[in-house]
Scaffold this active site. Sequence first.
Site, PDB file in Angstrom:
ATOM      1  N   LYS A 241     -39.743  19.342 -28.618  1.00 29.39           N
ATOM      2  CA  LYS A 241     -40.568  20.255 -27.813  1.00 29.39           C
ATOM      3  C   LYS A 241     -42.025  19.949 -28.109  1.00 29.39           C
ATOM      4  CE  LYS A 241     -41.340  25.293 -27.729  1.00 29.39           C
ATOM      5  NZ  LYS A 241     -40.816  26.543 -28.313  1.00 29.39           N
TER       6      LYS A 241
ATOM      7  N   LYS B 274     -32.763  21.245 -21.664  1.00 26.39           N
ATOM      8  CA  LYS B 274     -33.418  22.549 -21.792  1.00 26.39           C
ATOM      9  C   LYS B 274     -34.471  22.684 -20.699  1.00 26.39           C
ATOM     10  CE  LYS B 274     -34.569  26.145 -24.744  1.00 26.39           C
ATOM     11  NZ  LYS B 274     -35.477  26.093 -25.892  1.00 26.39           N
TER      12      LYS B 274
ATOM     13  N   GLU C 148     -31.316  31.347 -31.068  1.00 26.94           N
ATOM     14  CA  GLU C 148     -32.420  30.500 -30.608  1.00 26.94           C
ATOM     15  C   GLU C 148     -33.779  31.127 -30.899  1.00 26.94           C
ATOM     16  OE1 GLU C 148     -32.006  29.746 -26.398  1.00 26.94           O
ATOM     17  OE2 GLU C 148     -29.919  30.331 -26.471  1.00 26.94           O
ATOM     18  N   SER C 149     -34.715  30.294 -31.348  1.00 23.51           N
ATOM     19  CA  SER C 149     -36.129  30.663 -31.532  1.00 23.51           C
ATOM     20  C   SER C 149     -36.422  31.451 -32.801  1.00 23.51           C
ATOM     21  CB  SER C 149     -36.683  31.493 -30.375  1.00 23.51           C
ATOM     22  OG  SER C 149     -36.560  30.811 -29.174  1.00 23.51           O
TER      23      SER C 149
ATOM     24  N   ASN D 164     -31.410  34.622 -27.507  1.00 26.21           N
ATOM     25  CA  ASN D 164     -32.795  34.209 -27.693  1.00 26.21           C
ATOM     26  C   ASN D 164     -33.555  35.307 -28.432  1.00 26.21           C
ATOM     27  OD1 ASN D 164     -35.297  33.048 -27.587  1.00 26.21           O
ATOM     28  ND2 ASN D 164     -35.310  32.716 -25.383  1.00 26.21           N
TER      29      ASN D 164
ATOM     30  N   GLU E 268     -34.867  20.635 -31.847  1.00 27.35           N
ATOM     31  CA  GLU E 268     -35.458  20.565 -30.518  1.00 27.35           C
ATOM     32  C   GLU E 268     -36.672  19.650 -30.457  1.00 27.35           C
ATOM     33  OE1 GLU E 268     -35.183  23.681 -27.366  1.00 27.35           O
ATOM     34  OE2 GLU E 268     -37.079  24.245 -28.306  1.00 27.35           O
TER      35      GLU E 268
ATOM     36  N   GLU F 127     -27.892  31.685 -22.187  1.00 21.67           N
ATOM     37  CA  GLU F 127     -28.835  32.411 -23.037  1.00 21.67           C
ATOM     38  C   GLU F 127     -29.019  33.853 -22.575  1.00 21.67           C
ATOM     39  OE1 GLU F 127     -32.620  30.450 -24.021  1.00 21.67           O
ATOM     40  OE2 GLU F 127     -33.579  32.169 -23.073  1.00 21.67           O
TER      41      GLU F 127
END
Length: 264
Positions: free
Chosen positions: A61, A122, A221-222, A191, A59, A171
Amino acid sequence: MMAKDILEEIVAHKRLEVERFKTELSEREIHRRVELLLDFKVASMSQALSTSDSGIIAEFKRKSPSKGWIKEEGRADVIPLSYQQNGASAVSILTDEKYFGGCDDFISTARHAGVKIPVLYKNFVIDEYQLFQARLCGASAVLLIAADLSRQECQVLMATAHELGLEVLLEMHSELELEYAELEPDMCGINNRNLGSFVTDVENSFRLAALLPKEAVKVSESGISNPETVKSLRLAGFRGFLIGENFMKTDDPGQSLKEFIEQL
Protein backbone atom coordinates in the site's frame (compact mmCIF):
# COMPACT_ATOMS: atom_id res chain seq x y z
CA MET A 1 -17.05 12.45 10.66
CA MET A 2 -16.19 14.10 7.37
CA ALA A 3 -19.07 16.06 5.88
CA LYS A 4 -18.97 13.89 2.80
CA ASP A 5 -18.18 10.31 3.48
CA ILE A 6 -14.88 9.52 1.70
CA LEU A 7 -16.28 6.10 0.82
CA GLU A 8 -19.13 7.68 -1.15
CA GLU A 9 -16.65 9.86 -2.99
CA ILE A 10 -14.43 6.88 -3.84
CA VAL A 11 -17.35 4.78 -5.07
CA ALA A 12 -18.72 7.62 -7.24
CA HIS A 13 -15.28 7.99 -8.83
CA LYS A 14 -14.99 4.21 -9.21
CA ARG A 15 -18.17 4.05 -11.27
CA LEU A 16 -16.73 6.56 -13.75
CA GLU A 17 -13.41 4.74 -13.79
CA VAL A 18 -15.00 1.36 -14.57
CA GLU A 19 -16.94 2.89 -17.48
CA ARG A 20 -13.65 4.26 -18.80
CA PHE A 21 -11.96 0.85 -18.46
CA LYS A 22 -14.77 -0.73 -20.48
CA THR A 23 -14.03 1.62 -23.37
CA GLU A 24 -10.31 0.76 -23.21
CA LEU A 25 -10.86 -3.01 -23.04
CA SER A 26 -14.36 -4.15 -23.94
CA GLU A 27 -16.31 -6.51 -21.71
CA ARG A 28 -16.37 -9.02 -24.51
CA GLU A 29 -12.59 -8.93 -24.88
CA ILE A 30 -11.84 -9.15 -21.16
CA HIS A 31 -14.24 -12.11 -20.89
CA ARG A 32 -12.40 -13.79 -23.77
CA ARG A 33 -9.00 -13.25 -22.14
CA VAL A 34 -10.13 -14.52 -18.76
CA GLU A 35 -11.75 -17.56 -20.31
CA LEU A 36 -8.29 -18.67 -21.45
CA LEU A 37 -7.09 -18.62 -17.83
CA LEU A 38 -9.91 -20.56 -16.21
CA ASP A 39 -8.19 -23.95 -16.49
CA PHE A 40 -5.42 -22.66 -14.24
CA LYS A 41 -6.33 -22.68 -10.58
CA VAL A 42 -5.14 -19.92 -8.25
CA ALA A 43 -3.89 -20.56 -4.72
CA SER A 44 -6.63 -20.57 -2.06
CA MET A 45 -6.29 -17.69 0.37
CA SER A 46 -8.78 -19.05 2.91
CA GLN A 47 -6.85 -22.32 3.02
CA ALA A 48 -3.51 -20.52 3.36
CA LEU A 49 -4.85 -18.56 6.35
CA SER A 50 -6.48 -21.58 7.99
CA THR A 51 -3.26 -23.60 7.91
CA SER A 52 -0.79 -20.81 8.66
CA ASP A 53 0.88 -20.17 12.01
CA SER A 54 0.99 -16.41 11.53
CA GLY A 55 -1.96 -15.69 9.21
CA ILE A 56 -0.43 -12.39 8.19
CA ILE A 57 -1.72 -10.79 5.00
CA ALA A 58 1.01 -8.26 4.28
CA GLU A 59 -0.24 -5.32 2.28
CA PHE A 60 1.48 -3.45 -0.53
CA LYS A 61 0.00 0.00 0.00
CA ARG A 62 1.85 3.07 -1.23
CA LYS A 63 -0.69 5.73 -0.37
CA SER A 64 -3.93 6.30 1.55
CA PRO A 65 -6.60 9.01 1.49
CA SER A 66 -5.95 9.91 5.13
CA LYS A 67 -2.12 9.77 5.16
CA GLY A 68 -1.17 10.65 1.60
CA TRP A 69 1.97 8.92 0.27
CA ILE A 70 3.34 6.26 2.61
CA LYS A 71 5.97 4.88 0.23
CA GLU A 72 5.81 6.50 -3.18
CA GLU A 73 8.94 4.70 -4.36
CA GLY A 74 7.62 1.27 -3.24
CA ARG A 75 8.10 -1.30 -5.99
CA ALA A 76 5.69 -4.08 -6.85
CA ASP A 77 8.49 -6.33 -8.07
CA VAL A 78 10.36 -6.01 -4.76
CA ILE A 79 8.12 -5.61 -1.71
CA PRO A 80 5.47 -8.34 -2.30
CA LEU A 81 8.22 -10.88 -3.05
CA SER A 82 10.08 -9.80 0.06
CA TYR A 83 6.85 -10.32 2.04
CA GLN A 84 6.63 -13.86 0.66
CA GLN A 85 10.27 -14.58 1.52
CA ASN A 86 9.77 -13.28 5.05
CA GLY A 87 6.78 -15.41 5.98
CA ALA A 88 3.56 -13.71 4.81
CA SER A 89 0.64 -16.14 4.41
CA ALA A 90 -0.81 -13.95 1.66
CA VAL A 91 -0.25 -10.55 0.11
CA SER A 92 -2.81 -7.80 -0.37
CA ILE A 93 -2.15 -5.39 -3.24
CA LEU A 94 -3.99 -2.09 -3.56
CA THR A 95 -5.11 -1.59 -7.15
CA ASP A 96 -7.01 1.70 -6.78
CA GLU A 97 -5.01 4.44 -8.46
CA LYS A 98 -6.51 7.78 -7.45
CA TYR A 99 -6.76 7.26 -3.69
CA PHE A 100 -4.19 4.53 -3.00
CA GLY A 101 -1.57 4.96 -5.73
CA GLY A 102 -2.07 1.42 -7.02
CA CYS A 103 -2.92 -0.36 -10.29
CA ASP A 104 -3.74 -3.84 -11.61
CA ASP A 105 -0.25 -4.12 -13.10
CA PHE A 106 1.19 -4.29 -9.59
CA ILE A 107 -0.31 -7.77 -9.21
CA SER A 108 0.99 -8.99 -12.58
CA THR A 109 4.39 -7.50 -11.72
CA ALA A 110 4.47 -9.22 -8.33
CA ARG A 111 3.53 -12.54 -9.98
CA HIS A 112 6.27 -12.15 -12.60
CA ALA A 113 8.74 -11.38 -9.82
CA GLY A 114 7.95 -14.78 -8.28
CA VAL A 115 5.07 -14.27 -5.85
CA LYS A 116 3.30 -17.65 -5.57
CA ILE A 117 1.30 -17.16 -2.37
CA PRO A 118 -2.34 -15.96 -2.57
CA VAL A 119 -2.81 -12.34 -3.63
CA LEU A 120 -5.84 -10.29 -2.58
CA TYR A 121 -7.14 -7.78 -5.15
CA LYS A 122 -7.82 -4.82 -2.87
CA ASN A 123 -10.09 -2.28 -4.46
CA PHE A 124 -13.63 -0.94 -4.28
CA VAL A 125 -15.42 -3.56 -6.33
CA ILE A 126 -18.85 -2.44 -7.51
CA ASP A 127 -19.06 -3.99 -10.98
CA GLU A 128 -18.56 -7.52 -12.33
CA TYR A 129 -16.05 -6.11 -14.82
CA GLN A 130 -13.60 -5.57 -11.94
CA LEU A 131 -13.74 -9.28 -11.07
CA PHE A 132 -12.52 -10.05 -14.57
CA GLN A 133 -9.77 -7.47 -14.11
CA ALA A 134 -8.75 -9.18 -10.87
CA ARG A 135 -8.61 -12.62 -12.48
CA LEU A 136 -6.73 -11.27 -15.50
CA CYS A 137 -3.92 -9.71 -13.48
CA GLY A 138 -3.35 -12.82 -11.35
CA ALA A 139 -5.26 -12.30 -8.09
CA SER A 140 -6.45 -15.25 -5.99
CA ALA A 141 -9.15 -13.43 -4.04
CA VAL A 142 -11.05 -10.17 -4.15
CA LEU A 143 -12.29 -7.81 -1.50
CA LEU A 144 -16.01 -6.99 -1.38
CA ILE A 145 -17.04 -4.24 1.03
CA ALA A 146 -20.50 -4.49 2.62
CA ALA A 147 -20.67 -0.72 3.06
CA ASP A 148 -20.41 -0.28 -0.75
CA LEU A 149 -22.94 -2.88 -1.80
CA SER A 150 -26.49 -3.99 -1.19
CA ARG A 151 -26.82 -7.55 -0.02
CA GLN A 152 -28.21 -8.50 -3.42
CA GLU A 153 -25.28 -6.88 -5.28
CA CYS A 154 -22.88 -8.62 -2.96
CA GLN A 155 -24.47 -11.98 -3.64
CA VAL A 156 -24.29 -11.53 -7.42
CA LEU A 157 -20.64 -10.39 -7.33
CA MET A 158 -19.71 -13.27 -5.06
CA ALA A 159 -21.30 -15.82 -7.39
CA THR A 160 -19.40 -14.37 -10.37
CA ALA A 161 -16.12 -14.31 -8.42
CA HIS A 162 -16.57 -18.00 -7.61
CA GLU A 163 -17.31 -18.81 -11.26
CA LEU A 164 -13.99 -17.19 -12.12
CA GLY A 165 -12.19 -19.25 -9.47
CA LEU A 166 -11.65 -16.28 -7.15
CA GLU A 167 -12.31 -16.38 -3.42
CA VAL A 168 -14.08 -13.53 -1.64
CA LEU A 169 -13.02 -11.65 1.47
CA LEU A 170 -16.19 -9.87 2.56
CA GLU A 171 -15.47 -6.85 4.69
CA MET A 172 -17.90 -5.71 7.38
CA HIS A 173 -17.54 -2.92 9.90
CA SER A 174 -20.65 -2.82 12.05
CA GLU A 175 -23.26 -5.09 13.59
CA LEU A 176 -25.74 -3.96 10.95
CA GLU A 177 -23.51 -5.37 8.21
CA LEU A 178 -23.03 -8.77 9.85
CA GLU A 179 -26.10 -10.15 8.07
CA TYR A 180 -23.91 -10.21 4.94
CA ALA A 181 -22.01 -13.08 6.56
CA GLU A 182 -25.07 -15.25 5.85
CA LEU A 183 -23.99 -15.17 2.19
CA GLU A 184 -21.16 -17.47 3.31
CA PRO A 185 -18.13 -15.74 1.79
CA ASP A 186 -14.81 -17.63 1.77
CA MET A 187 -13.50 -15.21 4.42
CA CYS A 188 -15.25 -12.73 6.72
CA GLY A 189 -13.28 -9.54 7.30
CA ILE A 190 -13.84 -7.09 10.12
CA ASN A 191 -12.45 -3.67 9.31
CA ASN A 192 -11.25 -1.81 12.39
CA ARG A 193 -11.16 1.44 10.46
CA ASN A 194 -14.33 3.37 9.83
CA LEU A 195 -14.15 4.10 6.09
CA GLY A 196 -16.08 7.32 6.51
CA SER A 197 -14.15 8.90 9.35
CA PHE A 198 -10.89 6.89 9.23
CA VAL A 199 -11.02 6.32 12.99
CA THR A 200 -9.36 2.98 13.78
CA ASP A 201 -10.22 0.80 16.75
CA VAL A 202 -9.12 -2.84 17.01
CA GLU A 203 -11.79 -3.42 19.68
CA ASN A 204 -14.17 -3.58 16.73
CA SER A 205 -12.78 -7.01 15.80
CA PHE A 206 -13.15 -8.38 19.32
CA ARG A 207 -16.69 -7.04 19.57
CA LEU A 208 -17.93 -8.48 16.30
CA ALA A 209 -15.97 -11.77 16.26
CA ALA A 210 -18.38 -13.53 18.58
CA LEU A 211 -21.32 -12.59 16.35
CA LEU A 212 -19.86 -14.14 13.19
CA PRO A 213 -20.57 -17.75 12.17
CA LYS A 214 -18.27 -20.04 14.15
CA GLU A 215 -16.85 -21.83 11.11
CA ALA A 216 -16.09 -18.61 9.15
CA VAL A 217 -12.45 -17.86 8.30
CA LYS A 218 -12.17 -14.54 10.12
CA VAL A 219 -9.81 -11.75 9.10
CA SER A 220 -9.07 -8.63 11.14
CA GLU A 221 -8.15 -5.62 9.01
CA SER A 222 -6.42 -2.29 9.76
CA GLY A 223 -4.80 -0.72 12.77
CA ILE A 224 -2.78 -3.77 13.84
CA SER A 225 0.73 -2.72 14.83
CA ASN A 226 1.55 -5.01 17.72
CA PRO A 227 2.23 -8.78 17.78
CA GLU A 228 0.39 -8.96 21.13
CA THR A 229 -2.78 -7.75 19.37
CA VAL A 230 -2.45 -10.58 16.84
CA LYS A 231 -2.11 -13.12 19.67
CA SER A 232 -5.28 -11.83 21.33
CA LEU A 233 -7.19 -11.74 18.03
CA ARG A 234 -6.12 -15.33 17.36
CA LEU A 235 -7.61 -16.36 20.70
CA ALA A 236 -10.81 -14.57 19.68
CA GLY A 237 -11.01 -16.83 16.61
CA PHE A 238 -9.28 -14.79 13.89
CA ARG A 239 -7.10 -16.57 11.33
CA GLY A 240 -6.05 -13.66 9.12
CA PHE A 241 -4.49 -10.31 10.00
CA LEU A 242 -4.25 -7.63 7.32
CA ILE A 243 -1.30 -5.35 8.03
CA GLY A 244 -0.11 -2.68 5.61
CA GLU A 245 0.91 0.71 6.92
CA ASN A 246 2.81 -0.75 9.84
CA PHE A 247 5.24 -2.43 7.39
CA MET A 248 5.08 0.01 4.48
CA LYS A 249 6.16 3.02 6.52
CA THR A 250 9.48 1.33 7.41
CA ASP A 251 12.62 1.30 5.23
CA ASP A 252 12.37 -2.43 4.56
CA PRO A 253 8.78 -3.72 4.76
CA GLY A 254 9.83 -7.37 4.33
CA GLN A 255 12.33 -7.15 7.17
CA SER A 256 9.71 -5.47 9.38
CA LEU A 257 7.33 -8.34 8.65
CA LYS A 258 10.03 -10.85 9.56
CA GLU A 259 10.66 -9.17 12.93
CA PHE A 260 6.92 -8.96 13.58
CA ILE A 261 6.49 -12.70 12.95
CA GLU A 262 9.48 -13.54 15.13
CA GLN A 263 7.77 -11.75 18.01
CA LEU A 264 4.67 -13.88 17.46
